[in-house]
Design a protein around this motif. Sequence first.
Motif, PDB file in Angstrom:
ATOM      1  N   LEU A  19       0.830  -1.203   0.000  1.00  0.00           N
ATOM      2  CA  LEU A  19       0.000   0.000   0.000  1.00  0.00           C
ATOM      3  C   LEU A  19       0.866   1.256   0.000  1.00  0.00           C
ATOM      4  N   ASN A  20       1.907   1.282   0.834  1.00  0.00           N
ATOM      5  CA  ASN A  20       2.827   2.422   0.854  1.00  0.00           C
ATOM      6  C   ASN A  20       3.507   2.605  -0.491  1.00  0.00           C
ATOM      7  N   ALA A  21       3.906   1.502  -1.115  1.00  0.00           N
ATOM      8  CA  ALA A  21       4.575   1.573  -2.415  1.00  0.00           C
ATOM      9  C   ALA A  21       3.625   2.074  -3.496  1.00  0.00           C
ATOM     10  N   VAL A  22       2.380   1.604  -3.471  1.00  0.00           N
ATOM     11  CA  VAL A  22       1.394   2.048  -4.469  1.00  0.00           C
ATOM     12  C   VAL A  22       1.124   3.542  -4.325  1.00  0.00           C
ATOM     13  N   VAL A  23       0.954   4.007  -3.101  1.00  0.00           N
ATOM     14  CA  VAL A  23       0.704   5.440  -2.871  1.00  0.00           C
ATOM     15  C   VAL A  23       1.879   6.272  -3.376  1.00  0.00           C
ATOM     16  N   LEU A  24       3.086   5.862  -3.046  1.00  0.00           N
ATOM     17  CA  LEU A  24       4.275   6.586  -3.504  1.00  0.00           C
ATOM     18  C   LEU A  24       4.377   6.573  -5.028  1.00  0.00           C
ATOM     19  N   TYR A  25       4.151   5.416  -5.646  1.00  0.00           N
ATOM     20  CA  TYR A  25       4.249   5.287  -7.100  1.00  0.00           C
ATOM     21  C   TYR A  25       3.193   6.131  -7.807  1.00  0.00           C
ATOM     22  N   VAL A  26       1.951   6.030  -7.369  1.00  0.00           N
ATOM     23  CA  VAL A  26       0.875   6.799  -8.010  1.00  0.00           C
ATOM     24  C   VAL A  26       1.151   8.301  -7.863  1.00  0.00           C
ATOM     25  N   GLY A  27       1.602   8.718  -6.682  1.00  0.00           N
ATOM     26  CA  GLY A  27       1.925  10.133  -6.473  1.00  0.00           C
ATOM     27  C   GLY A  27       3.054  10.603  -7.366  1.00  0.00           C
ATOM     28  N   ALA A  28       4.113   9.803  -7.478  1.00  0.00           N
ATOM     29  CA  ALA A  28       5.246  10.171  -8.339  1.00  0.00           C
ATOM     30  C   ALA A  28       4.807  10.263  -9.797  1.00  0.00           C
ATOM     31  N   GLN A  29       3.969   9.324 -10.231  1.00  0.00           N
ATOM     32  CA  GLN A  29       3.465   9.358 -11.606  1.00  0.00           C
ATOM     33  C   GLN A  29       2.585  10.583 -11.837  1.00  0.00           C
ATOM     34  N   ALA A  30       1.778  10.924 -10.839  1.00  0.00           N
ATOM     35  CA  ALA A  30       0.905  12.094 -10.948  1.00  0.00           C
ATOM     36  C   ALA A  30       1.720  13.374 -11.082  1.00  0.00           C
ATOM     37  N   ILE A  31       2.750  13.498 -10.266  1.00  0.00           N
ATOM     38  CA  ILE A  31       3.603  14.693 -10.328  1.00  0.00           C
ATOM     39  C   ILE A  31       4.285  14.776 -11.692  1.00  0.00           C
ATOM     40  N   ARG A  67      -8.610   2.190   4.979  1.00  0.00           N
ATOM     41  CA  ARG A  67      -8.543   3.652   4.828  1.00  0.00           C
ATOM     42  C   ARG A  67      -7.511   4.249   5.775  1.00  0.00           C
ATOM     43  N   TYR A  68      -7.492   3.765   7.003  1.00  0.00           N
ATOM     44  CA  TYR A  68      -6.533   4.278   7.984  1.00  0.00           C
ATOM     45  C   TYR A  68      -5.099   4.059   7.486  1.00  0.00           C
ATOM     46  N   LEU A  69      -4.804   2.878   6.997  1.00  0.00           N
ATOM     47  CA  LEU A  69      -3.472   2.593   6.462  1.00  0.00           C
ATOM     48  C   LEU A  69      -3.182   3.427   5.220  1.00  0.00           C
ATOM     49  N   PHE A  70      -4.189   3.617   4.384  1.00  0.00           N
ATOM     50  CA  PHE A  70      -4.044   4.431   3.177  1.00  0.00           C
ATOM     51  C   PHE A  70      -3.740   5.888   3.531  1.00  0.00           C
ATOM     52  N   PHE A  71      -4.514   6.471   4.451  1.00  0.00           N
ATOM     53  CA  PHE A  71      -4.272   7.860   4.849  1.00  0.00           C
ATOM     54  C   PHE A  71      -2.899   8.005   5.500  1.00  0.00           C
ATOM     55  N   ASN A  72      -2.476   7.016   6.260  1.00  0.00           N
ATOM     56  CA  ASN A  72      -1.139   7.054   6.845  1.00  0.00           C
ATOM     57  C   ASN A  72      -0.063   6.962   5.778  1.00  0.00           C
ATOM     58  N   ALA A  73      -0.311   6.194   4.729  1.00  0.00           N
ATOM     59  CA  ALA A  73       0.645   6.110   3.624  1.00  0.00           C
ATOM     60  C   ALA A  73       0.813   7.469   2.947  1.00  0.00           C
ATOM     61  N   ILE A  74      -0.276   8.204   2.823  1.00  0.00           N
ATOM     62  CA  ILE A  74      -0.191   9.565   2.263  1.00  0.00           C
ATOM     63  C   ILE A  74       0.547  10.478   3.236  1.00  0.00           C
ATOM     64  N   ALA A  75       0.192  10.407   4.508  1.00  0.00           N
ATOM     65  CA  ALA A  75       0.825  11.275   5.509  1.00  0.00           C
ATOM     66  C   ALA A  75       2.319  11.010   5.632  1.00  0.00           C
ATOM     67  N   ASN A  76       2.757   9.795   5.337  1.00  0.00           N
ATOM     68  CA  ASN A  76       4.192   9.490   5.353  1.00  0.00           C
ATOM     69  C   ASN A  76       4.955  10.325   4.326  1.00  0.00           C
ATOM     70  N   SER A  89      -0.035  16.764   0.170  1.00  0.00           N
ATOM     71  CA  SER A  89      -0.844  17.649   1.013  1.00  0.00           C
ATOM     72  C   SER A  89      -2.151  17.985   0.292  1.00  0.00           C
ATOM     73  N   CYS A  90      -2.033  18.343  -0.984  1.00  0.00           N
ATOM     74  CA  CYS A  90      -3.227  18.630  -1.784  1.00  0.00           C
ATOM     75  C   CYS A  90      -4.132  17.406  -1.871  1.00  0.00           C
ATOM     76  N   CYS A  91      -3.541  16.224  -1.987  1.00  0.00           N
ATOM     77  CA  CYS A  91      -4.336  14.986  -2.049  1.00  0.00           C
ATOM     78  C   CYS A  91      -5.184  14.811  -0.798  1.00  0.00           C
ATOM     79  N   LEU A  92      -4.561  14.932   0.363  1.00  0.00           N
ATOM     80  CA  LEU A  92      -5.319  14.766   1.607  1.00  0.00           C
ATOM     81  C   LEU A  92      -6.421  15.801   1.731  1.00  0.00           C
ATOM     82  N   LEU A  93      -6.094  17.049   1.406  1.00  0.00           N
ATOM     83  CA  LEU A  93      -7.095  18.114   1.494  1.00  0.00           C
ATOM     84  C   LEU A  93      -8.225  17.888   0.488  1.00  0.00           C
TER      85      LEU A  93
END
Length: 176
Positions: A19-31, A67-76, A89-93
Motif C-alpha cells: 500500500l505504501n509503495a502504491v501510494v508513492l508510485y501513483v503520487g510520483a506518476q501524478a507529479i 482507509r486508515y493505512l491508506f491515509f497514513n501512507a499519504i501522511a508518510n 498535502s493537496c491529495c489529503l485536502l
Amino acid sequence: MQFPQVGSEPARRYNTQLLNAVVLYVGAQAIAYIRSKGQTPNMTTIAHSSHMDIFQNFTVDFDYEGRYLFFNAIANQLRYPNSHTHYFSCCLLYLFAEANSEAIQEQITRMLLERLIVNRPHPWGLLITFIELIKNPVYKFWSHEFVHCAPEIEKLFASVAHSCVAEKTAGGEVAE
C-alpha cells in the motif's frame, strides 16, 4: 478495485508495504504527469485525474482499517517543502473536501491529529496540511460534528490548532 489482503486477523489484513509503495508510485506518476503538461501540483491540477481516481476509489472502497493505512501512507509523504510534499498535502485536502461522508473526514483528521500530538519536531508538510485544513473556510473544519462531539475533544482540537499555528509562525513563513 480490490486491494490484496494478506490475512483475516485485524491489523494484519492489508499488505502495508505494498500500500505504501502504491501510494508513492501513483503520487510520483501524478507529479510527473502534471509537470509534463507544464503545470505544478495544486487543487485544480490534481482533481479529476486518473491518479486521484485511484486515491478516491481507495477512500471509498477500503474498510476502516484499509482507509486508515491508506491515509497514513499519504501522511508518510508529508515531509519538507517540495513539490512531492505539496502534491500529497493537496491529495489529503482534496480527499477531505470531496469525501462522501463525515466519517472519512473524521478519519483523515484523526490520522493528522495522532501525528501532531506526539513530541516535536513535526514534519513541515504535516503542519502545513493541518493548518490549511483548520484555517481555510473551504473545508468548513470547525463546523463538523466530530469537532464538537465533546468539550474535551473540542478543547484538544483548539489546543493543537493553536500549537500548530504558533509553531509555524515561530519558524517563519515558508513560501509554497
